[in-house]
Design an enzyme around this catalytic site. Structure first.
Site, PDB file in Angstrom:
ATOM      1  N   GLU A  15     -34.252   0.140 -38.404  1.00  0.00           N
ATOM      2  CA  GLU A  15     -33.336  -0.030 -39.286  1.00  0.00           C
ATOM      3  C   GLU A  15     -32.729  -1.422 -39.445  1.00  0.00           C
ATOM      4  O   GLU A  15     -31.458  -1.594 -39.117  1.00  0.00           O
ATOM      5  CB  GLU A  15     -32.233   1.178 -39.031  1.00  0.00           C
ATOM      6  CG  GLU A  15     -32.806   2.521 -39.073  1.00  0.00           C
ATOM      7  CD  GLU A  15     -31.542   3.501 -38.749  1.00  0.00           C
ATOM      8  OE1 GLU A  15     -30.543   3.079 -38.453  1.00  0.00           O
ATOM      9  OE2 GLU A  15     -31.896   4.751 -38.795  1.00  0.00           O
ATOM     10  N   ASN A  24     -39.570   0.532 -38.330  1.00  0.00           N
ATOM     11  CA  ASN A  24     -39.235   2.038 -38.881  1.00  0.00           C
ATOM     12  C   ASN A  24     -37.648   2.041 -39.679  1.00  0.00           C
ATOM     13  O   ASN A  24     -36.810   1.076 -39.066  1.00  0.00           O
ATOM     14  CB  ASN A  24     -38.851   3.173 -37.623  1.00  0.00           C
ATOM     15  CG  ASN A  24     -38.837   4.354 -38.031  1.00  0.00           C
ATOM     16  OD1 ASN A  24     -39.627   5.023 -38.630  1.00  0.00           O
ATOM     17  ND2 ASN A  24     -37.569   5.063 -37.428  1.00  0.00           N
ATOM     18  N   HIS A  29     -35.172  11.235 -44.117  1.00  0.00           N
ATOM     19  CA  HIS A  29     -34.115  12.130 -44.293  1.00  0.00           C
ATOM     20  C   HIS A  29     -33.746  12.094 -45.501  1.00  0.00           C
ATOM     21  O   HIS A  29     -33.112  11.447 -46.226  1.00  0.00           O
ATOM     22  CB  HIS A  29     -33.258  11.297 -43.312  1.00  0.00           C
ATOM     23  CG  HIS A  29     -33.423  11.255 -41.997  1.00  0.00           C
ATOM     24  ND1 HIS A  29     -33.713  12.427 -41.008  1.00  0.00           N
ATOM     25  CD2 HIS A  29     -33.609  10.144 -41.107  1.00  0.00           C
ATOM     26  CE1 HIS A  29     -33.741  11.834 -40.037  1.00  0.00           C
ATOM     27  NE2 HIS A  29     -33.913  10.588 -39.813  1.00  0.00           N
ATOM     28  N   GLU A  72     -39.401  10.971 -39.345  1.00  0.00           N
ATOM     29  CA  GLU A  72     -38.251  11.644 -39.012  1.00  0.00           C
ATOM     30  C   GLU A  72     -37.877  12.662 -40.052  1.00  0.00           C
ATOM     31  O   GLU A  72     -36.812  12.700 -40.512  1.00  0.00           O
ATOM     32  CB  GLU A  72     -36.960  10.636 -38.897  1.00  0.00           C
ATOM     33  CG  GLU A  72     -37.274   9.705 -37.583  1.00  0.00           C
ATOM     34  CD  GLU A  72     -36.017   8.764 -37.302  1.00  0.00           C
ATOM     35  OE1 GLU A  72     -34.990   9.012 -37.738  1.00  0.00           O
ATOM     36  OE2 GLU A  72     -36.289   7.672 -36.832  1.00  0.00           O
ATOM     37  N   ASP A 108     -36.710  15.247 -42.456  1.00  0.00           N
ATOM     38  CA  ASP A 108     -35.994  16.661 -42.799  1.00  0.00           C
ATOM     39  C   ASP A 108     -35.459  16.488 -43.914  1.00  0.00           C
ATOM     40  O   ASP A 108     -35.242  15.454 -44.465  1.00  0.00           O
ATOM     41  CB  ASP A 108     -34.968  16.542 -41.603  1.00  0.00           C
ATOM     42  CG  ASP A 108     -33.975  15.433 -41.425  1.00  0.00           C
ATOM     43  OD1 ASP A 108     -33.724  14.657 -42.127  1.00  0.00           O
ATOM     44  OD2 ASP A 108     -33.279  15.699 -40.198  1.00  0.00           O
TER      45      ASP A 108
HETATM   46  C1  XIL Z   1     -30.366  10.661 -34.265  1.00  0.00           C
HETATM   47  C2  XIL Z   1     -30.477  11.946 -33.376  1.00  0.00           C
HETATM   48  O1  XIL Z   1     -31.041  12.807 -33.733  1.00  0.00           O
HETATM   49  C3  XIL Z   1     -28.894  12.201 -32.847  1.00  0.00           C
HETATM   50  O2  XIL Z   1     -29.129  13.130 -31.751  1.00  0.00           O
HETATM   51  C4  XIL Z   1     -27.929  10.923 -32.281  1.00  0.00           C
HETATM   52  O3  XIL Z   1     -26.752  11.634 -32.089  1.00  0.00           O
HETATM   53  C5  XIL Z   1     -28.052  10.072 -33.404  1.00  0.00           C
HETATM   54  O4  XIL Z   1     -29.445   9.723 -33.761  1.00  0.00           O
HETATM   55  N1  XIL Z   1     -32.638   7.282 -37.403  1.00  0.00           N
HETATM   56  C6  XIL Z   1     -32.991   7.131 -36.343  1.00  0.00           C
HETATM   57  C7  XIL Z   1     -32.594   8.230 -35.223  1.00  0.00           C
HETATM   58  O5  XIL Z   1     -34.056   6.283 -36.116  1.00  0.00           O
HETATM   59  O6  XIL Z   1     -32.974   7.657 -33.919  1.00  0.00           O
HETATM   60  C8  XIL Z   1     -31.474   9.189 -35.296  1.00  0.00           C
HETATM   61  O7  XIL Z   1     -31.495  10.104 -34.356  1.00  0.00           O
HETATM   62  C9  XIL Z   1     -31.409   9.568 -36.777  1.00  0.00           C
HETATM   63  C10 XIL Z   1     -31.392   8.384 -37.884  1.00  0.00           C
END
Ligand code: XIL
Length: 505
Positions: free
Chosen positions: A152, A195, A231, A260, A262
Site C-alpha cells: 500500500e 501488494n 477488497h 486478500e 473478499d
Molecule cells: C487487516 C486485518 O484483517 C485486521 O485484522 C487488522 O485489524 C487490520 O488489517 N490490507 C492489508 C491487510 O494488507 O493487512 C489488512 O488486514 C486489510 C487491508
C-alpha cells in the site's frame, strides 16, 4: 515447503491449459486450484487455530495461508531490535504440516507500524527497515512462497502519487526499490511482491503501480509478483476491466496474485462477483493463486459485510460453490463482460509463457526504458525517475508508425521486444475539433504473428484486418486528447510498424 514452491513454479511455467471441463473436477478449493497449478489460500489468525471447525475447514479446503496480522511490524518488532515470532511461527508450523504454501505479509507498510519507527531519523530508519526485512526473511528463509515486501505505497484517487508514510517522507521514492533489493539478498528463493488495494481495475493508482513495475523490470530491480488485494464492496466494486488490468501486469513479466479477496454482499450477487474474479485469474497464465481474506464471516475484518465463502457456522455459501465451479472450469453464470475475455482466455494462457520469460530475460535493457518515455505521456503522471533517460531515439525510430484516419490518429510504438514477440502500445488521439465518443483502429497483422492479449480496447476483426475498438471507459476523447491501448504479439517483430487506420464511431 521449499520443494512445494519449486514444484508449483514448474507447474505454473509448464502451462495451465488443462483446466476447463476436467472429467474429474476436484471437490475442494485447494485441490481444484492445484489442478491448474495454482493455489487457493486464506488469511489465518493464530488465535483461532485451536477452534476445531476453523482448523478443519482450513485443512480441508485450502492449500495456502497468509498470516492475517502475525507477521506485521507491530507484531514482530514492537520494540526496536526485539523480534517476536511466536504467533507467526504457529501459523507457519501448521501450514508446513499440511503442505500449504505460505505468503509472508508484510515487511514494509505504513500501517500497524510501531510508534518508534516514525520517530527515527532518515539514516536510522533506513537501517531499521533493512534490519526488519532481513531479520524476518532470514527467520523464515526457505519457508515462504512469496513475500509482500511493500504494501500500500500509493495514494488513492487520481494523482497516482505515493502515499505519505515515514518511509516515503524520509527516504523518498527509492525506498521501495531498496526494500526489494534487500529482500532479494535475504531470501533469494522467495517471490517478491508489491501488494495494494484499489489497483484491481485500470485507474490512476493501478497505472502508477504499473509504471513502477515496468520501470523495475527495465532496470533489473528484483520484483516477481504484484498482489491485488481485491477488497470489493459497493464503494469499491469489481470493474469490467479487471482481467485486462491483471493481464497488463502479467505482460510486464511478473506473476499476479489475488491476495486478500473478499466481496461484501450475499447470495447470487456475491457469488457472481466471486465467479468473475476467479474466471479472470484462470484466464491469465501468470495468475498463480488466489487468497481470500479469512475463512468464515464471523472472523472477517469486515464481518458485517459477510464477505467470505463460509458463513458464521462454517456452512458453504453460494459464493463457495461459485468459486469451486470457476476453479474447475464449470462455472456458467457470470461473464467478464465484453468480447475480449473470450479472445484472451484462450490465447493468453497458451502463449504467454514463452513471451514472459523472454521479456524478463532479454528485453529489459535499452528498448523498454527508451520507448516508455516517448509513449506513455498522457497516461503516466509521475513516472519514476530513471526510466526516461537515454535511449529514446534508438528505439522509437523504426518502431513507431501511424497514420491519420477520420477524426482520430493512431500511433504505434513498440514498448518491449524479445526473440519471438513484442509488446505494442498504440496512442489514439482525437484530431477533430469536437469530442468523440468512440474510436476504432484497424491494421493488418502479418501472417505468422498472433495477438496473445490486448487490453484497454476490444479486439475484433474486419475482413483481413485486426481491429481494436475503444473499451467502455476510454471511448470519449476531447479534441486533442489521447488514450492508449496495448497488445502482446507472438511470432513477429515490431519492424516495420503496422499501418494503422483510426476511425471515430
Ligand atoms: C487487516 C486485518 O484483517 C485486521 O485484522 C487488522 O485489524 C487490520 O488489517 N490490507 C492489508 C491487510 O494488507 O493487512 C489488512 O488486514 C486489510 C487491508
Amino acid at each position: 515447503m521449499a520443494l512445494g514452491a519449486v514444484t508449483a513454479g514448474a507447474v505454473a511455467a509448464a502451462g495451465l491449459l488443462t483446466t476447463a471441463g476436467t472429467a474429474h473436477a476436484a471437490s475442494t478449493l485447494g485441490a481444484s486450484a492445484a489442478a491448474s497449478g495454482r493455489y487457493f489460500g486464506t488469511a489465518v489468525a493464530a488465535s483461532h487455530l485451536g477452534e476445531a471447525q476453523y482448523a478443519s475447514t482450513l485443512d480441508t479446503e485450502f492449500n495456502a495461508v497468509t498470516p492475517e496480522n502475525e507477521m506485521k511490524w507491530d507484531a514482530t518488532e514492537s520494540t526496536q531490535g526485539v523480534f517476536t515470532y511466536s504467533a507467526a511461527d504457529q501459523i507457519v508450523a501448521h501450514a508446513q504440516a499440511q503442505n500449504m504454501k505460505i505468503r509472508g505479509h508484510t515487511l514494509v507498510w505504513y500501517s500497524q507500524l510501531p510508534g518508534w519507527v516514525s520517530g527515527l531519523s532518515a539514516s536510522a530508519l533506513q537501517s531499521a527497515m533493512d534490519n526488519h526485512i532481513t531479520s524476518l526473511m532470514t527467520h523464515y528463509k526457505g519457508k515462504i512462497y512469496a513475500w509482500d515486501v511493500v504494501n500500500e505505497a500509493f495514494q488513492d484517487g487520481g494523482s497516482g502519487a505515493r502515499r505519505s508514510s515515514p518511509f516515503q517522507d524520509k527516504l523518498g521514492d527509492g525506498y521501495i526499490e531498496h526494500a526489494f533489493r534487500t529482500a532479494r539478498a535475504a531470501d533469494p528463493n522467495a517471490k517478491l511482491c508489491y501488494n495494494d488495494y484499489n489497483i484491481d481495475g485500470i485507474n490512476a493508482k493501478s497505472t502508477a503501480v504499473y509504471n513502477m513495475v515496468k520501470d523495475f523490470k527495465a532496470r533489473g530491480v528484483p520484483i516477481d509478483c504484484v498482489g491485488f488485494q481485491g477488497h470489493f464492496n459497493s464503494a469499491s466494486p469489481m470493474t469490467s476491466d479487471y482481467q485486462a488490468n491483471l493481464q497488463r501486469f502479467a505482460d510486464l513479466g511478473v506473476d499476479v496474485q489475488i491476495t486478500e479477496l473478499d466481496v461484501a454482499g450475499s447470495g447470487t450477487a456475491q457469488a457472481d462477483s466471486y465467479t468473475k474474479v476467479v474466471q479472470a485469474c484462470m484466464a491469465i497464465q501468470r495468475c498463480t493463486g488466489i487468497t481470500v481474506w479469512g475463512i468464515t464471516d464471523k472472523y472477517s475484518w469486515r464481518s458485517s459485510d459477510t464477505p467470505l465463502l463460509f458463513d458464521g457456522n462454517y456452512s458453504k455459501k453460494p459464493s463457495y460453490t461459485a468459486v469451486l465451479n470457476a476453479l474447475n472450469g464449470t462455472g456458467t453464470g457470470a461473464t467478464n463482460g465484453g468480447t475480449s475475455s473470450g479472445t484472451s482466455s484462450g490465447t493468453s494462457s497458451g502463449t504467454s509463457s514463452g513471451t514472459s520469460s523472454g521479456t524478463s530475460a532479454g528485453t529489459s535493457s535499452g528498448t523498454t526504458s527508451g520507448t516508455s518515455s516517448g509513449t506513455s505521456s498522457g497516461t503516466t503522471s509521475g513516472t519514476t525517475s530513471g526510466t526516461t533517460s537515454g535511449t529514446t531515439s534508438g528505439t522509437t525510430s523504426g518502431t513507431t508508425g501511424g497514420s491519420g484516419g477520420s477524426g482520430c490518429s493512431a500511433v504505434f510504438a513498440s514498448v518491449n521486444a524479445w526473440t519471438g514477440g513484442y509488446q505494442a502500445q498504440v496512442t489514439v488521439t482525437n484530431t477533430s475539433s469536437s469530442t468523440i465518443s468512440g474510436w476504432k483502429v484497424a491494421w493488418t497483422q502479418p501472417s505468422g504473428s498472433t495477438i496473445a492479449s490486448l487490453w484497454n480496447a476490444v479486439q475484433g476483426t474486419s475482413g483481413s484486418q485486426t481491429t481494436a475498438t475503444n473499451a467502455p471507459y476510454n471511448g470519449q476523447l476531447a479534441p486533442n486528447a489521447s488514450t492508449t491501448f496495448g497488445y502482446v504479439v507472438n511470432g513477429g517483430t515490431p519492424t516495420p510498424p503496422p499501418t494503422l487506420t483510426c476511425t471515430t464511431n
